[in-house]
Motif scaffolding. Structure first.
Motif, PDB file in Angstrom:
ATOM      1  N   LEU A   4       0.827  -1.205   0.000  1.00  0.00           N
ATOM      2  CA  LEU A   4       0.000   0.000   0.000  1.00  0.00           C
ATOM      3  C   LEU A   4       0.863   1.257   0.000  1.00  0.00           C
ATOM      4  O   LEU A   4       0.642   2.182  -0.801  1.00  0.00           O
ATOM      5  N   ILE A   5       1.860   1.301   0.877  1.00  0.00           N
ATOM      6  CA  ILE A   5       2.748   2.466   0.946  1.00  0.00           C
ATOM      7  C   ILE A   5       3.572   2.567  -0.330  1.00  0.00           C
ATOM      8  O   ILE A   5       3.731   3.651  -0.908  1.00  0.00           O
ATOM      9  N   ASP A  34       2.892   1.635  -3.368  1.00  0.00           N
ATOM     10  CA  ASP A  34       2.105   2.091  -4.505  1.00  0.00           C
ATOM     11  C   ASP A  34       1.843   3.592  -4.476  1.00  0.00           C
ATOM     12  O   ASP A  34       1.545   4.185  -5.509  1.00  0.00           O
ATOM     13  N   ASN A  35       1.967   4.211  -3.313  1.00  0.00           N
ATOM     14  CA  ASN A  35       1.696   5.641  -3.194  1.00  0.00           C
ATOM     15  C   ASN A  35       2.955   6.502  -3.104  1.00  0.00           C
ATOM     16  O   ASN A  35       2.859   7.702  -2.871  1.00  0.00           O
ATOM     17  N   ARG A  46       6.573   8.229  -4.580  1.00  0.00           N
ATOM     18  CA  ARG A  46       7.204   8.695  -5.813  1.00  0.00           C
ATOM     19  C   ARG A  46       8.414   7.803  -6.113  1.00  0.00           C
ATOM     20  O   ARG A  46       8.930   7.108  -5.238  1.00  0.00           O
ATOM     21  N   ARG A  71      11.003   5.530  -3.720  1.00  0.00           N
ATOM     22  CA  ARG A  71      11.116   4.082  -3.916  1.00  0.00           C
ATOM     23  C   ARG A  71      12.582   3.670  -4.046  1.00  0.00           C
ATOM     24  O   ARG A  71      13.008   2.661  -3.480  1.00  0.00           O
ATOM     25  N   CYS A  87       8.201   0.945   5.780  1.00  0.00           N
ATOM     26  CA  CYS A  87       6.831   1.143   5.281  1.00  0.00           C
ATOM     27  C   CYS A  87       5.807   1.017   6.400  1.00  0.00           C
ATOM     28  O   CYS A  87       4.821   1.758   6.423  1.00  0.00           O
ATOM     29  N   TYR A 116       3.204   3.920   7.594  1.00  0.00           N
ATOM     30  CA  TYR A 116       1.774   3.626   7.761  1.00  0.00           C
ATOM     31  C   TYR A 116       1.308   3.998   9.166  1.00  0.00           C
ATOM     32  O   TYR A 116       0.255   4.617   9.331  1.00  0.00           O
TER      33      TYR A 116
END
Length: 133
Positions: free
Chosen positions: A94-95, A97-98, A100, A104, A119, A123
């Motif tokens: 989830l983190i 995918d959001n 930049r 990453r 991550c 969260y």
């Protein structure tokens, strides 16, 4: 005497082989508190002996695909010596995918367990209650 983990299949014996009548206190927390458990007990647990399901060197982006597989199969996998549960995998995905691309790349410089822990920290920070505004 240090406390020992109770063997899940034999209530009369510790994992490390000490007879139950000689153990003064059983460690029953899961996971056990660090420093209070016999090192032999931890290394002899079935999950500790389990072979790795996947190995990902630092910088390997296929780690995220392995985490997606954990979520899709609703399983746990041992990645680079660490058991990864479904919740940790789903939070990481989830983190991820959001984020930049530059963030990453920074996360990929960490070992696999470090990336997952970072991550989870992100969260936790995002979902922490902020109080009255």
């Amino acid at each position: 005497m240090t406390p020992h983990l109770l063997h899940p299949r034999d209530p009369r014996q510790a994992v490390c082989g000490i007879p139950a009548d000689q153990v003064r206190r059983w460690e029953t927390e899961d996971p056990p508190r660090a420093g209070y458990t016999c090192e032999d007990c931890l290394t002899l647990l079935p999950d500790a002996a389990r072979p790795d399901d996947a190995n990902h060197p630092v910088g390997d982006a296929t780690l995220i695909d392995t985490l997606r597989r954990i979520v899709a199969d609703r399983q746990i996998l041992k990645i680079d010596g660490v058991l990864i549960d479904m919740w940790s995998a789903s939070v990481t995905v989830l983190i991820w995918d959001n984020l930049r691309d530059d963030k990453r790349r920074r996360l990929l410089q960490l070992p696999s367990h470090g990336l997952i822990l970072q991550c989870v920290r992100i969260y936790a920070h995002l979902t922490a209650p902020r109080g009255d505004r």
